[in-house]
Scaffold this motif. Structure first.
Motif, mmCIF file in Angstrom:
data_model
loop_
_atom_site.group_PDB
_atom_site.id
_atom_site.type_symbol
_atom_site.label_atom_id
_atom_site.label_comp_id
_atom_site.label_asym_id
_atom_site.label_seq_id
_atom_site.Cartn_x
_atom_site.Cartn_y
_atom_site.Cartn_z
ATOM 1 N N GLU A 6 0.902 -1.300 0.181
ATOM 2 C CA GLU A 6 0.003 -0.221 -0.137
ATOM 3 C C GLU A 6 0.747 0.604 0.286
ATOM 4 O O GLU A 6 1.681 1.309 0.279
ATOM 5 C CB GLU A 6 -0.843 -0.220 1.897
ATOM 6 C CG GLU A 6 -1.577 -1.135 1.180
ATOM 7 C CD GLU A 6 -2.634 -1.022 2.763
ATOM 8 O OE1 GLU A 6 -3.720 -1.800 2.492
ATOM 9 O OE2 GLU A 6 -2.119 -0.495 3.212
ATOM 10 N N ARG A 7 0.263 2.187 -0.219
ATOM 11 C CA ARG A 7 1.143 3.652 -0.781
ATOM 12 C C ARG A 7 1.429 3.875 0.424
ATOM 13 O O ARG A 7 -0.355 4.426 1.216
ATOM 14 C CB ARG A 7 0.849 4.702 -1.869
ATOM 15 C CG ARG A 7 1.051 6.400 -2.416
ATOM 16 C CD ARG A 7 0.540 6.576 -2.854
ATOM 17 N NE ARG A 7 1.723 7.833 -2.862
ATOM 18 C CZ ARG A 7 1.076 8.454 -2.704
ATOM 19 N NH1 ARG A 7 0.015 9.073 -1.294
ATOM 20 N NH2 ARG A 7 2.107 10.321 -2.990
ATOM 21 N N VAL A 8 2.087 4.621 0.737
ATOM 22 C CA VAL A 8 2.656 5.304 2.172
ATOM 23 C C VAL A 8 2.239 6.783 2.026
ATOM 24 O O VAL A 8 2.704 7.314 1.323
ATOM 25 C CB VAL A 8 3.968 5.393 3.632
ATOM 26 C CG1 VAL A 8 3.573 6.320 4.374
ATOM 27 C CG2 VAL A 8 4.032 3.610 3.322
ATOM 28 N N ASN A 9 1.361 7.743 2.575
ATOM 29 C CA ASN A 9 1.157 9.145 2.310
ATOM 30 C C ASN A 9 1.946 10.027 2.538
ATOM 31 O O ASN A 9 2.418 9.775 3.454
ATOM 32 C CB ASN A 9 -0.991 9.731 2.119
ATOM 33 C CG ASN A 9 -1.078 9.143 3.896
ATOM 34 O OD1 ASN A 9 -0.172 9.814 4.478
ATOM 35 N ND2 ASN A 9 -1.498 8.453 4.546
ATOM 36 N N TYR A 10 2.030 11.541 2.355
ATOM 37 C CA TYR A 10 2.659 12.649 3.203
ATOM 38 C C TYR A 10 1.928 12.985 3.958
ATOM 39 O O TYR A 10 3.597 13.280 4.369
ATOM 40 C CB TYR A 10 2.332 13.488 1.521
ATOM 41 C CG TYR A 10 3.518 12.988 0.350
ATOM 42 C CD1 TYR A 10 4.799 13.371 0.584
ATOM 43 C CD2 TYR A 10 2.571 12.814 -0.352
ATOM 44 C CE1 TYR A 10 5.515 12.705 -0.638
ATOM 45 C CE2 TYR A 10 2.995 12.395 -1.913
ATOM 46 C CZ TYR A 10 4.699 12.859 -2.116
ATOM 47 O OH TYR A 10 5.021 12.424 -3.461
ATOM 48 N N PHE A 11 1.092 12.224 5.063
ATOM 49 C CA PHE A 11 0.846 12.944 5.909
ATOM 50 C C PHE A 11 2.757 11.595 7.060
ATOM 51 O O PHE A 11 2.594 12.318 8.131
ATOM 52 C CB PHE A 11 -0.285 12.409 6.700
ATOM 53 C CG PHE A 11 -0.325 12.451 8.000
ATOM 54 C CD1 PHE A 11 -0.659 13.437 8.390
ATOM 55 C CD2 PHE A 11 -0.594 11.374 8.989
ATOM 56 C CE1 PHE A 11 -0.447 13.863 10.208
ATOM 57 C CE2 PHE A 11 -0.844 11.296 10.430
ATOM 58 C CZ PHE A 11 -0.599 12.259 10.753
ATOM 59 N N TRP A 12 2.523 10.927 6.503
ATOM 60 C CA TRP A 12 3.353 10.446 7.551
ATOM 61 C C TRP A 12 4.696 10.406 7.475
ATOM 62 O O TRP A 12 5.072 11.038 8.023
ATOM 63 C CB TRP A 12 3.706 8.798 6.832
ATOM 64 C CG TRP A 12 1.867 8.412 7.716
ATOM 65 C CD1 TRP A 12 1.262 7.430 6.818
ATOM 66 C CD2 TRP A 12 1.275 7.660 9.163
ATOM 67 N NE1 TRP A 12 0.080 7.333 6.793
ATOM 68 C CE2 TRP A 12 -0.492 7.259 9.226
ATOM 69 C CE3 TRP A 12 1.293 8.157 10.209
ATOM 70 C CZ2 TRP A 12 -1.238 6.946 9.900
ATOM 71 C CZ3 TRP A 12 0.118 7.484 11.317
ATOM 72 C CH2 TRP A 12 -0.550 7.324 10.838
ATOM 73 N N TYR A 13 5.059 10.513 6.458
ATOM 74 C CA TYR A 13 6.651 10.693 5.284
ATOM 75 C C TYR A 13 6.784 12.190 5.928
ATOM 76 O O TYR A 13 7.826 11.784 6.910
ATOM 77 C CB TYR A 13 6.344 11.003 3.755
ATOM 78 C CG TYR A 13 7.515 11.757 3.612
ATOM 79 C CD1 TYR A 13 8.539 11.041 3.819
ATOM 80 C CD2 TYR A 13 7.438 12.737 2.984
ATOM 81 C CE1 TYR A 13 9.789 11.853 3.079
ATOM 82 C CE2 TYR A 13 8.741 13.823 2.399
ATOM 83 C CZ TYR A 13 9.720 12.723 2.409
ATOM 84 O OH TYR A 13 11.185 13.609 1.860
#
Length: 731
Positions: A579-586
């Motif tokens: 699953e793609r990890v969105n920019y919030f976590w990053y």
């Protein structure tokens, strides 16, 4: 692998037809997917290969050479070295054009499906450690750990003291910006590496001291926590009576100054003089604790507390010594029962007269409080106390997950459930306190307390005023015990699995390791079961964990956000879950969460106050001992750095420093199948920079990049590389 072990019909049709396959039984994975250790090694290493009889002949010839030096133990022996497409000589033999023959299966959808199935459903690297039998075992375990006593005796008081309903604004913001990212980071890293707090730092060996700090703070904290959850058992034994013993002043332990509950609060409302002791206060301090005059007067053991403490340790040992197979089933009751009791007590509380006065007092917003930094610091500190980052437990429990578990979903559900439980506990507490204020004719503020005083004095007093008081007392103290026991079990499991992961020879003796850990903590916890033990309990509880937990989180975010790199962390998580990890976590791991943790750490140090009990500061020499307990665990970080640079590595100082910040070759997924998939991803989709999200990276590596990890096997469609120094891929 020795010749003849576990060969499948798919990979060895000639051998299978000859009848040699009956010499040895294949493992469960080989039997299910018709793929053996020798060919696949439980990994998708044969993807892209053309399986022909020519290859089979080459494999039969090389298998003996590859396994001759092995130990004949499946994946761990030399047999894996003789696997096709993993052996360099065999790669050379198969670089020519493959010729398909009758009865031999070329690369088809079936081959791909087998490799994919093994990658998705088999975690061979975690077989010895064990896996959760189902998703609910894991969910209830982490929920039981995260939802504990802090939700009941700390959050409601903080909420009312720091702006009522307005406090929910900083609480929810810190949960989203600090709690959720830390939860996902810790649980996903455990799942990715199948490791615990000590072995996790193979990614940055020089900072392994943070793992030892985590281990030490757990070891110290459980000695205190065990005694705290032993008190409800003592109360429980006294609740099976028609009249609760803390409801009157007619007992042998009561002093002449004792004042009944209603008279006590009327006195405190109408007089500025020191209030006389209430019956619940004297029950706790004069009967349960028989509290001495000072810390130096231990004055012998309180045997009811000792007995309850030993019972708790035995219960925890029986839940942990066999691993998660038992632990995962126990939590089905211990994690759900407190929720049933919370809703039961809430329903009863809301039906009492004066309950809504307490609820209003609990949630009445005071938005002026939001301008005070202490309110924001209190909200952030509550996240650490209730959600549980920094203990290493989220990592350990996550390490038992299947590799493809959707950990991003868990990182939302469990913290939000924790937040909901804290708010729910506030309704439970203040509805009853509102009733108590109504019965005693005083204000809600006058009966409000926090911490152990709320659970062991104020709330029992309120229960004694209810109809059928003994019944509600039994239910309440059972709820408190089970709220605490889940966290206790998780702490001991974390200590045990950390030891057996760090020292694999201990794994067959896991039960003995658990027993030794419990026995050591039992001996230490006896100090807190003496008549002067409450002073020591308050001292150790005040200093032992708060500073170290924040430091541990700071080290984690430093390593995986900056040293290893937030981009690599995101890439690994995406590879694991699909699953793609969105920019919030990053963005949280790279900017927001590190700044938030740094703010909390500075505020905690600056606003620190001396430890006290019942409003009186403990002696100066005791404060020094308290600081020593805090510094001992925190000192593990710098001490290990010194050890690593002097004794733990080789080469000149620059080389030692560089090695210390470089992941070990063992870093990565534990399962060979997932490790090969991860290494292939590192080669095929290298990151432009370790700080960049994979979406922002170039499709090809920049020339001269030195961020590499060793690759054990080249791709099937590439020429074999004999120079080991060049067998590396970009990460």
């Amino acid at each position: 692998m020795a010749i003849g072990e576990g060969r499948c019909a798919l990979c060895h049709p000639n051998h299978h037809l000859s009848g040699h396959h009956q010499q040895q039984q294949a493992c469960d994975v080989c039997s299910e997917y018709r793929a053996c250790h020798t060919c696949h090694g439980h990994q998708p290493a044969c993807d892209g290969a053309m399986v022909t009889s020519g290859k089979l002949s080459a494999m039969e010839g090389n298998e003996g050479a590859g396994s001759g030096g092995g130990n004949g133990e499946g994946e761990e022996g030399g047999g894996r070295e003789g696997a096709p497409l993993l052996n360099e000589d065999l790669n050379e033999a198969t670089t020519g054009e493959a010729v398909q023959e009758e009865g031999v299966v070329p690369e088809t959808q079936e081959d791909t499906l087998i490799s994919r199935k093994m990658s998705l459903s088999q975690d061979s690297g975690s077989v010895e450690r064990g896996l959760w039998q189902n998703k609910w075992d894991y969910f209830l375990s982490v929920a039981g750990f995260a939802i504990g006593l802090a939700n009941v005796w700390r959050f409601p008081y903080l909420c009312y003291m720091n702006g009522g309903g307005a406090f929910l604004i900083p609480y929810v913001l810190t949960l989203v910006l600090i709690g959720l990212p830390l939860y996902l980071l810790e649980s996903s890293l455990g799942q990715f590496t199948s490791s615990s707090c000590l072995t996790l730092y193979r990614v940055c060996p020089i900072l392994k001291g943070a793992g030892y700090a985590t281990f030490l703070v757990n070891l110290v904290f459980v000695t205190v926590y065990n005694v705290i959850i032993a008190y409800p058992l003592v109360y429980l034994c006294h609740s099976f009576t028609s009249i609760l013993p803390w409801s009157t002043c007619d007992n042998t332990w009561n002093s002449p100054e004792c004042s009944g509950t209603e008279n006590y609060y009327n006195f405190t409302l109408n007089s500025s003089d020191a209030a006389p002791p209430s019956p619940a206060d004297e029950f706790f301090h004069k009967h349960i604790l028989e509290l001495s005059g000072s810390m130096t007067e231990l004055a012998g053991f309180r045997w009811p507390v000792v007995g309850a403490s030993v019972f708790t340790w035995v219960f925890v040992f029986l839940c942990v010594f066999k691993g998660i197979n038992v632990f995962g089933k126990v939590v089905w009751f211990t994690a759900t029962f407190p929720f049933i009791m919370l809703f039961t007590l809430l329903f009863r509380g809301l039906t009492l007269p004066g309950a809504w006065d307490g609820i209003y007092f609990y949630l009445n917003p005071n938005f002026a409080k939001l301008t005070d930094l202490k309110v924001w610091a209190a909200a952030a500190a509550q996240i650490f106390y209730s959600l549980g980052p920094g203990w290493g437990i989220l990592t350990s429990l996550g390490s038992y997950n299947k590799f493809r578990n959707r950990c991003q979903r868990d990182a939302l559900v469990v913290p939000l459930l924790n937040c909901f439980t804290s708010i729910l506990a506030g309704f439970v507490v203040f509805s009853v306190l509102g009733f108590m204020a109504h019965r005693t004719g005083t204000s809600v503020e006058n009966v409000t307390a926090a911490g152990p005083s709320l659970v062991f004095i104020t709330y029992p007093e309120a229960l004694s005023l209810m109809p059928f008081a003994p019944l509600w007392a039994v239910l309440f103290f059972l709820m408190i015990f089970f709220l605490g026991i889940d966290s206790m079990i998780a702490h001991i499991e974390n200590l045990t699995v950390s030891l057996v992961d760090e020292y694999p020879r201990l794994r067959p003796h896991r039960s003995l390791v658990t027993f030794v850990v419990c026995l050591l903590d039992v001996m230490v916890s006896l100090l807190f079961c003496t008549r002067g033990g409450m002073y020591w309990l308050a001292l150790v509880d005040w200093y032992s964990s708060s500073y170290t937990l924040i430091l541990n989180c700071l080290c984690e975010i430093l390593v995986f956000g900056f040293i290893y790199g937030a981009g690599k962390t995101v890439r690994d998580l995406q590879m694991m879950t699909g699953e793609r990890v969105n920019y919030f976590w990053y963005g949280s791991w790279l900017v927001v969460t590190p700044l938030g943790i740094l703010f909390i750490f500075i505020n905690t140090v600056v606003s620190s106050a001396p430890a006290s009990y019942r409003g009186q500061e403990l002696p100066g020499w005791a404060q020094s001992i308290g600081w020593l307990t805090a510094v001992t665990s925190m000192a593990a970080v710098p001490l290990y750095i010194v050890y690593y640079l002097t004794c733990g590595s080789k080469g000149n100082p620059c080389k030692r420093l560089k090695t210390g910040f470089t992941p070990k070759e063992s870093w990565g997924p534990a399962s060979e199948s997932h490790r090969e998939e991860w290494l292939a991803l590192c080669r095929q989709e290298p990151l432009r920079n370790r700080f960049l999200h994979p979406d922002l990276s170039y499709p090809h590596p920049r020339p001269g990049s030195s961020d590499t990890v060793p690759l054990k096997s080249p791709r099937a469609d590439q020429s074999p590389v004999k120079n080991k120094a060049s067998k590396r891929v970009q990460v």
